[in-house]
Design an enzyme around this catalytic site. Structure first.
Site, PDB file in Angstrom:
ATOM      1  N   ARG A 156       0.815  -1.220   0.000  1.00  0.00           N
ATOM      2  CA  ARG A 156       0.000   0.000   0.000  1.00  0.00           C
ATOM      3  C   ARG A 156       0.848   1.270   0.000  1.00  0.00           C
ATOM      4  O   ARG A 156       0.514   2.257  -0.654  1.00  0.00           O
ATOM      5  CB  ARG A 156      -0.972  -0.035   1.182  1.00  0.00           C
ATOM      6  CG  ARG A 156      -2.084  -1.027   0.928  1.00  0.00           C
ATOM      7  CD  ARG A 156      -2.867  -1.343   2.162  1.00  0.00           C
ATOM      8  NE  ARG A 156      -2.099  -2.188   3.071  1.00  0.00           N
ATOM      9  CZ  ARG A 156      -2.642  -2.883   4.074  1.00  0.00           C
ATOM     10  NH1 ARG A 156      -3.942  -2.823   4.296  1.00  0.00           N
ATOM     11  NH2 ARG A 156      -1.894  -3.616   4.862  1.00  0.00           N
ATOM     12  N   ILE A 237      12.822   3.523   3.046  1.00  0.00           N
ATOM     13  CA  ILE A 237      11.910   3.942   4.117  1.00  0.00           C
ATOM     14  C   ILE A 237      11.267   2.691   4.732  1.00  0.00           C
ATOM     15  O   ILE A 237      10.296   2.791   5.460  1.00  0.00           O
ATOM     16  CB  ILE A 237      10.793   4.886   3.614  1.00  0.00           C
ATOM     17  CG1 ILE A 237      10.163   4.347   2.320  1.00  0.00           C
ATOM     18  CG2 ILE A 237      11.269   6.296   3.420  1.00  0.00           C
ATOM     19  CD1 ILE A 237       8.728   4.097   2.416  1.00  0.00           C
ATOM     20  N   ARG A 239      12.881  -0.772   6.275  1.00  0.00           N
ATOM     21  CA  ARG A 239      13.458  -1.226   7.530  1.00  0.00           C
ATOM     22  C   ARG A 239      14.952  -1.369   7.393  1.00  0.00           C
ATOM     23  O   ARG A 239      15.440  -1.764   6.321  1.00  0.00           O
ATOM     24  CB  ARG A 239      12.957  -2.641   7.893  1.00  0.00           C
ATOM     25  CG  ARG A 239      11.691  -2.712   8.682  1.00  0.00           C
ATOM     26  CD  ARG A 239      11.842  -2.110  10.064  1.00  0.00           C
ATOM     27  NE  ARG A 239      10.557  -2.067  10.725  1.00  0.00           N
ATOM     28  CZ  ARG A 239       9.651  -1.107  10.592  1.00  0.00           C
ATOM     29  NH1 ARG A 239       9.905  -0.059   9.838  1.00  0.00           N
ATOM     30  NH2 ARG A 239       8.508  -1.170  11.233  1.00  0.00           N
ATOM     31  N   GLU A 268      19.347   0.478  14.551  1.00  0.00           N
ATOM     32  CA  GLU A 268      18.910   1.811  15.002  1.00  0.00           C
ATOM     33  C   GLU A 268      18.826   1.844  16.525  1.00  0.00           C
ATOM     34  O   GLU A 268      18.397   0.872  17.127  1.00  0.00           O
ATOM     35  CB  GLU A 268      17.506   2.113  14.445  1.00  0.00           C
ATOM     36  CG  GLU A 268      17.502   2.392  12.985  1.00  0.00           C
ATOM     37  CD  GLU A 268      16.077   2.490  12.444  1.00  0.00           C
ATOM     38  OE1 GLU A 268      15.148   2.765  13.223  1.00  0.00           O
ATOM     39  OE2 GLU A 268      15.904   2.268  11.247  1.00  0.00           O
ATOM     40  N   HIS A 286      14.395   7.824  11.219  1.00  0.00           N
ATOM     41  CA  HIS A 286      13.174   6.996  11.196  1.00  0.00           C
ATOM     42  C   HIS A 286      11.927   7.850  11.481  1.00  0.00           C
ATOM     43  O   HIS A 286      11.211   7.629  12.464  1.00  0.00           O
ATOM     44  CB  HIS A 286      13.297   5.839  12.212  1.00  0.00           C
ATOM     45  CG  HIS A 286      12.390   4.695  11.892  1.00  0.00           C
ATOM     46  ND1 HIS A 286      12.734   3.378  12.132  1.00  0.00           N
ATOM     47  CD2 HIS A 286      11.139   4.651  11.380  1.00  0.00           C
ATOM     48  CE1 HIS A 286      11.730   2.593  11.768  1.00  0.00           C
ATOM     49  NE2 HIS A 286      10.753   3.342  11.302  1.00  0.00           N
ATOM     50  N   ILE A 287      11.689   8.814  10.580  1.00  0.00           N
ATOM     51  CA  ILE A 287      10.580   9.744  10.796  1.00  0.00           C
ATOM     52  C   ILE A 287       9.576   9.754   9.643  1.00  0.00           C
ATOM     53  O   ILE A 287       8.766  10.673   9.536  1.00  0.00           O
ATOM     54  CB  ILE A 287      11.082  11.198  11.031  1.00  0.00           C
ATOM     55  CG1 ILE A 287      11.980  11.670   9.875  1.00  0.00           C
ATOM     56  CG2 ILE A 287      11.787  11.324  12.367  1.00  0.00           C
ATOM     57  CD1 ILE A 287      12.221  13.171   9.860  1.00  0.00           C
TER      58      ILE A 287
HETATM   59  C1  8YV Z   1       6.992   4.037  13.272  1.00  0.00           C
HETATM   60  C2  8YV Z   1       7.357   2.415  11.318  1.00  0.00           C
HETATM   61  O1  8YV Z   1       7.336   5.328  13.529  1.00  0.00           O
HETATM   62  O2  8YV Z   1       5.070   1.924  11.235  1.00  0.00           O
HETATM   63  C3  8YV Z   1       6.207   1.501  11.135  1.00  0.00           C
HETATM   64  O3  8YV Z   1       6.444   0.295  10.869  1.00  0.00           O
HETATM   65  O4  8YV Z   1       8.446   2.058  11.053  1.00  0.00           O
HETATM   66  C4  8YV Z   1       7.165   3.822  11.806  1.00  0.00           C
HETATM   67  O5  8YV Z   1       6.050   4.369  11.200  1.00  0.00           O
HETATM   68  C5  8YV Z   1       7.741   3.186  14.214  1.00  0.00           C
HETATM   69  O6  8YV Z   1       7.744   1.892  13.815  1.00  0.00           O
HETATM   70  C6  8YV Z   1       7.153   3.317  15.618  1.00  0.00           C
HETATM   71  O7  8YV Z   1       6.953   2.110  16.269  1.00  0.00           O
END
Ligand code: 8YV
Length: 331
Positions: A156, A237, A239, A268, A286-287
């Site tokens: 998605r 974006i 992992r 991280e 990670h934003i």
């Molecule tokens: C989060 C993310 O900020 O949703 C996810 O999988 O990586 C990010 O959007 C983070 O994981 C907070 O737990």
């Protein structure tokens, strides 16, 4: 008596207030990141946890807490949780899909544009007082318009990224576990399915949006980077762990690819410091989902799931299917 839950990290106070209507909440507004041992202890007596990616929930936390029934992640990803162990123990796991798709897709574009057009690199140079005159070859970057965008993992979020490329008149290619329906491909700027190698070879810009699993560890490594164009951009974006970061550092250093925009890293927040020496890497902590509205929606979604499970309703966003009859101690 209200069931006890742990809210593992600092979150919006009004979400804590809402959870407190249903539960006895142990919150962590000082925002300490619990070690695995500490988390196992904090979970004692708790039926549910409101978790984030920072909390590792594996067999240690599960086995020492047979009363645990619900693990609700405030994230779409859930690679911090041992899903098999949770399912065996009858623990329902949930995530926060969809609410972050558009915001995360926006951010992928922010990274892509910054990396390809050298935005942060040139800004640093300007701030250092180095701008003395115009030059024909200052900070020449790579065009987005008219180029080929490769999306690895056309879920998605990938589709939301591809849709945005329409305005840049780009061609979209993608690789995925399975091909999308014609309708979804059309909505994703007429994305064309290609093999993984072709994606790396043909794309001018590659965006990674695959969820992490151990089978996908380092699916972008030395070999894949070697297939990419010397001028190509890589955006992650998804992992940390999807990309072999050491291989990426070498490729960026030796200019075997053009640039990278990275919001996620291996280990991280202790990413490899060599990244800091690379002018062609745009680095963010990670934003990608971090807009006010989306982080609120994610917190509300995790709270909805926790409330549903512990009040005997169907959780809106289950990740596993729990059969209470086959549980080993978390009925
Ligand atoms: C989060 C993310 O900020 O949703 C996810 O999988 O990586 C990010 O959007 C983070 O994981 C907070 O737990």
């Amino acid at each position: 008596m209200k069931p006890k839950i742990l809210v593992a990290r600092a979150i919006f106070p009004d979400v804590i207030a809402r959870l407190s209507q249903y539960f006895e909440v142990e919150s962590n507004q000082e925002d300490k990141v619990f070690s695995e041992d500490e988390l196992a202890i904090r979970l004692q007596g708790k039926q549910g946890i409101f978790a984030t990616l920072s909390e590792r929930i594996g067999s240690k936390q599960i086995q020492s807490n047979p009363q645990l029934k619900a693990v609700c992640n405030m994230a779409v990803g859930y690679n911090n949780i041992d899903i098999e162990a949770a399912t065996r123990a009858g623990i329902a796991v949930t995530n926060t899909p969809d609410v972050l798709n558009e915001t995360t897709a926006d951010f992928a574009w922010a990274l892509l544009m910054s990396a390809a057009r050298r935005v942060t690199e040139s800004e640093r140079w300007l701030r250092e007082g180095k701008w003395e005159k115009w030059r024909y070859d200052s900070f020449l970057g790579m065009d987005l318009h008219g180029s080929t965008l490769g999306v690895l993992g056309m879920g998605r979020i990938g589709q939301a990224i591809a849709r945005r490329s329409m305005g840049f008149n780009m061609r979209v290619i993608y690789h995925n576990r399975s091909r999308l329906s014609q309708n979804l491909e059309d909505n994703a700027n007429h994305a064309q399915y290609v093999g993984k190698e072709e994606l790396f070879k043909q794309a001018d810009h590659v965006v990674l949006t695959v969820p992490y699993s151990s089978q996908l560890h380092h699916i972008v490594g030395r070999a894949e980077l070697a297939l990419m164009k010397k001028t190509a951009t890589l955006v992650n974006i998804a992992r940390g762990g999807i990309v072999d970061d050491q291989a990426l550092i070498q490729a960026l250093k030796e200019r075997r690819i053009g640039a990278a925009g990275l919001d996620v890293f291996e280990n991280e927040p202790a990413f490899y410091p060599e990244f800091l020496d690379l002018p062609n890497a745009v680095l963010t902590p990670h934003i990608a989902s971090a807009s006010e509205r989306t982080r609120r929606a994610m917190a509300d979604c995790a709270a909805d799931n926790l409330i549903a499970i512990l009040t005997g309703q169907t959780a809106p966003n289950p990740v596993n299917s729990v059969n209470p009859a086959s549980t080993t101690g978390n009925p």
